[in-house]
Design an enzyme around this catalytic site. Structure first.
Site, PDB file in Angstrom:
ATOM      1  N   GLU A 191       0.800  -1.235   0.000  1.00  0.00           N
ATOM      2  CA  GLU A 191       0.000   0.000   0.000  1.00  0.00           C
ATOM      3  C   GLU A 191       0.835   1.289   0.000  1.00  0.00           C
ATOM      4  O   GLU A 191       0.645   2.146   0.870  1.00  0.00           O
ATOM      5  CB  GLU A 191      -0.962  -0.003   1.198  1.00  0.00           C
ATOM      6  CG  GLU A 191      -1.895  -1.195   1.203  1.00  0.00           C
ATOM      7  CD  GLU A 191      -2.844  -1.204   2.409  1.00  0.00           C
ATOM      8  OE1 GLU A 191      -2.661  -0.380   3.324  1.00  0.00           O
ATOM      9  OE2 GLU A 191      -3.769  -2.021   2.411  1.00  0.00           O
ATOM     10  N   ASN A 232       2.242  -4.671  -3.488  1.00  0.00           N
ATOM     11  CA  ASN A 232       0.842  -5.029  -3.229  1.00  0.00           C
ATOM     12  C   ASN A 232       0.042  -3.751  -2.960  1.00  0.00           C
ATOM     13  O   ASN A 232       0.433  -2.932  -2.133  1.00  0.00           O
ATOM     14  CB  ASN A 232       0.804  -5.945  -1.993  1.00  0.00           C
ATOM     15  CG  ASN A 232      -0.499  -6.683  -1.825  1.00  0.00           C
ATOM     16  OD1 ASN A 232      -1.086  -7.151  -2.799  1.00  0.00           O
ATOM     17  ND2 ASN A 232      -0.961  -6.806  -0.588  1.00  0.00           N
ATOM     18  N   HIS A 268     -10.161  -5.831  -1.774  1.00  0.00           N
ATOM     19  CA  HIS A 268     -11.178  -5.809  -0.712  1.00  0.00           C
ATOM     20  C   HIS A 268     -12.364  -5.033  -1.286  1.00  0.00           C
ATOM     21  O   HIS A 268     -12.367  -3.798  -1.305  1.00  0.00           O
ATOM     22  CB  HIS A 268     -10.631  -5.132   0.547  1.00  0.00           C
ATOM     23  CG  HIS A 268      -9.519  -5.907   1.166  1.00  0.00           C
ATOM     24  ND1 HIS A 268      -9.735  -7.135   1.782  1.00  0.00           N
ATOM     25  CD2 HIS A 268      -8.189  -5.671   1.246  1.00  0.00           C
ATOM     26  CE1 HIS A 268      -8.570  -7.604   2.230  1.00  0.00           C
ATOM     27  NE2 HIS A 268      -7.624  -6.736   1.915  1.00  0.00           N
ATOM     28  N   GLU A 298      -5.891 -10.551  -1.812  1.00  0.00           N
ATOM     29  CA  GLU A 298      -6.653 -10.443  -0.555  1.00  0.00           C
ATOM     30  C   GLU A 298      -8.156 -10.325  -0.817  1.00  0.00           C
ATOM     31  O   GLU A 298      -8.858  -9.563  -0.161  1.00  0.00           O
ATOM     32  CB  GLU A 298      -6.186  -9.212   0.243  1.00  0.00           C
ATOM     33  CG  GLU A 298      -4.708  -9.180   0.517  1.00  0.00           C
ATOM     34  CD  GLU A 298      -4.255  -8.001   1.369  1.00  0.00           C
ATOM     35  OE1 GLU A 298      -5.109  -7.351   2.007  1.00  0.00           O
ATOM     36  OE2 GLU A 298      -3.050  -7.726   1.385  1.00  0.00           O
ATOM     37  N   ASP A 300     -11.948 -10.233  -0.932  1.00  0.00           N
ATOM     38  CA  ASP A 300     -13.196 -10.469  -0.201  1.00  0.00           C
ATOM     39  C   ASP A 300     -14.215  -9.474  -0.745  1.00  0.00           C
ATOM     40  O   ASP A 300     -13.854  -8.422  -1.258  1.00  0.00           O
ATOM     41  CB  ASP A 300     -13.056 -10.403   1.331  1.00  0.00           C
ATOM     42  CG  ASP A 300     -12.292  -9.208   1.856  1.00  0.00           C
ATOM     43  OD1 ASP A 300     -12.365  -8.126   1.242  1.00  0.00           O
ATOM     44  OD2 ASP A 300     -11.626  -9.343   2.902  1.00  0.00           O
TER      45      ASP A 300
HETATM   46  C1  XIL Z   1      -5.695  -7.051   8.193  1.00  0.00           C
HETATM   47  C2  XIL Z   1      -5.974  -8.329   8.980  1.00  0.00           C
HETATM   48  O1  XIL Z   1      -6.884  -9.099   8.258  1.00  0.00           O
HETATM   49  C3  XIL Z   1      -6.523  -7.987  10.340  1.00  0.00           C
HETATM   50  O2  XIL Z   1      -6.643  -9.178  11.126  1.00  0.00           O
HETATM   51  C4  XIL Z   1      -5.635  -6.996  11.052  1.00  0.00           C
HETATM   52  O3  XIL Z   1      -6.226  -6.616  12.261  1.00  0.00           O
HETATM   53  C5  XIL Z   1      -5.405  -5.774  10.190  1.00  0.00           C
HETATM   54  O4  XIL Z   1      -4.878  -6.175   8.928  1.00  0.00           O
HETATM   55  N1  XIL Z   1      -4.673  -4.926   3.663  1.00  0.00           N
HETATM   56  C6  XIL Z   1      -3.613  -5.731   4.012  1.00  0.00           C
HETATM   57  C7  XIL Z   1      -3.752  -6.716   5.104  1.00  0.00           C
HETATM   58  O5  XIL Z   1      -2.573  -5.704   3.337  1.00  0.00           O
HETATM   59  O6  XIL Z   1      -2.547  -6.951   5.782  1.00  0.00           O
HETATM   60  C8  XIL Z   1      -4.843  -6.318   6.084  1.00  0.00           C
HETATM   61  O7  XIL Z   1      -5.025  -7.395   6.996  1.00  0.00           O
HETATM   62  C9  XIL Z   1      -6.105  -5.980   5.347  1.00  0.00           C
HETATM   63  C10 XIL Z   1      -5.888  -4.828   4.408  1.00  0.00           C
END
Ligand code: XIL
Length: 388
Positions: A191, A232, A268, A298, A300
């Site tokens: 990020e 990422n 996400h 990641e 969802d």
């Molecule tokens: C999130 C985890 O899922 C949580 O359990 C934690 O509290 C915070 O981080 N982007 C990312 C991940 O790169 O590392 C994050 O994971 C979600 C957003």
């Protein structure tokens, strides 16, 4: 046997065939074709969007799992996990059967590994690594350089630029070195951009300057020359200012000879605002033309804010998953499809939104959701399309 539209929510199983039925205006029902052993599946193309699914009742063996299909396609279907879950036999049964990729949801983050400068506790990360090795799963490393989930000793420090460089190099060298040869891909920098595609003025930018990104990749490469190194990013999967920023950043890195091998698309997503598949495809393609791989890292898809009935939203969620799976499978450079958690029970999203967002492939009760069957159908069709 043909199963047609059914307006009541029901589930039925026998020893050879699994199926799940969710009622909605659009019925989502897919039952797996009977199969031969994993190397030679007999599969029938049945797009998830169709309300009628063909079932071959001749199975004398269990139908292939998502993982078996993924292995056949040489595609990584992975999930974020945590050692705390690996003691639950229901969890591990599903994990082992359905996924060939694993990533630590938190265990490899700096704040978890090192609560004191120079002192590392790898015990939890090791549990995940050992589990993956025992179950032949490829591991993505997440993440080396991020401005979140850092240890307090670091965020509270006031040091010179050179001192921060030493600390960052030590960290990358230690962590990448420990798992050298065992991590398929590292999210080296996580990020780094803002919504406009500019470098965020985050902790590392302020400590070291914009070079922190290039240095991190160079140090990671030195520690494990075989690992694929990824940048990422979130909300940069389609065509927008941020993905343009990613493209410009990685192009510049390649021009400077920085060892970067791929771009991670976090994804996400919100059901009401998914990326346009054609835009994602174009974005993947322009990265392919740079010689870069893409991993969906990641994924969802949260439901709660979208209008409509729950069942309708679950089906629509399946369509989002399906579109992305098909897009990835069709792209020459998209090799991995990771969801950020296994079942809705273990998702980070409800904890963050306070809503029952049901963002993943499996329901709280461990049953596959329409989203699972959607990815399954996409993968099966890719295998079929590749067969002579
Ligand atoms: C999130 C985890 O899922 C949580 O359990 C934690 O509290 C915070 O981080 N982007 C990312 C991940 O790169 O590392 C994050 O994971 C979600 C957003």
């Amino acid at each position: 046997m043909q199963y047609t539209k059914n307006n009541s929510k029901s589930r039925k199983s026998d020893t050879n065939t699994l199926f799940i039925c969710f009622s909605s205006l659009l019925v989502c029902l897919l039952v797996l074709a009977a199969c031969k052993p994993a190397s030679n599946f007999a599969l029938t193309p049945t797009p998830i969007r169709q309300a009628t699914i063909t079932v071959e009742p001749t199975a004398s063996q269990a139908p292939p799992t998502l993982r078996q299909l993924a292995d056949q396609q040489k595609w990584l279907v992975g999930t974020a996990s945590d050692p705390a879950y690996l003691t639950n036999p229901q969890y591990t049964a599903l994990l082992d059967a359905e996924f060939n990729g694993l990533v630590g949801e938190n265990v490899m983050k700096w704040g978890r590994l090192s609560v004191e400068r120079g002192i590392y506790d790898f015990s939890k990360a090791d549990v995940l690594m050992d589990y993956a090795a025992r179950h032949q799963m490829a591991v993505r490393g997440h993440t080396l350089v991020w401005d979140l989930q850092l240890p307090d000793w670091l965020t509270q420090s006031i040091l010179t630029r050179d001192e921060y460089k030493v600390i960052l190099k030590e960290h990358i060298t230690t962590v990448v070195g420990r798992y050298a040869g065992r991590i398929v891909a590292w999210d080296v920098v996580n990020e780094p951009l803002d919504a406009q595609g500019h470098l965020r003025q985050n902790f590392w930018f302020q400590a070291i300057g914009p070079e922190y990104i290039l240095l991190a990749f160079q140090w990671a490469h030195a520690a494990d020359p075989e690992a694929q190194l990824f940048l990422n990013e979130s909300f940069a999967e389609g065509l927008n200012e941020k993905s343009q920023g990613v493209y410009a950043l990685v192009s510049g890195m390649l021009e400077k000879g920085v060892p970067i091998h791929g771009v991670g698309m976090q994804m996400h997503l919100r059901l009401e605002n998914p990326p346009v598949p054609e835009d994602v495809a174009e974005n993947m393609q322009r990265l392919a033309e740079l010689g870069l791989k893409v991993h969906i890292t990641e994924l969802d898809v949260r439901l709660q804010d979208a209008p409509g009935s729950r069942d309708g939203k679950l089906v629509a969620q399946g369509v989002v998953f399906e579109d992305l799976a098909r897009t990835c499978l069709a792209a020459e450079n998209c090799e991995a499809f990771f969801t950020w958690g296994l079942t809705d029970h273990y998702s980070w999203i409800p904890g963050m939104t306070g809503k029952d967002d049901e963002p993943l492939l499996f329901a709280e009760n461990w049953q596959p959701k329409p989203a699972y069957w959607a990815v399954y159908a996409a993968l099966r069709d890719a295998i079929l399309a590749a067969q002579p």
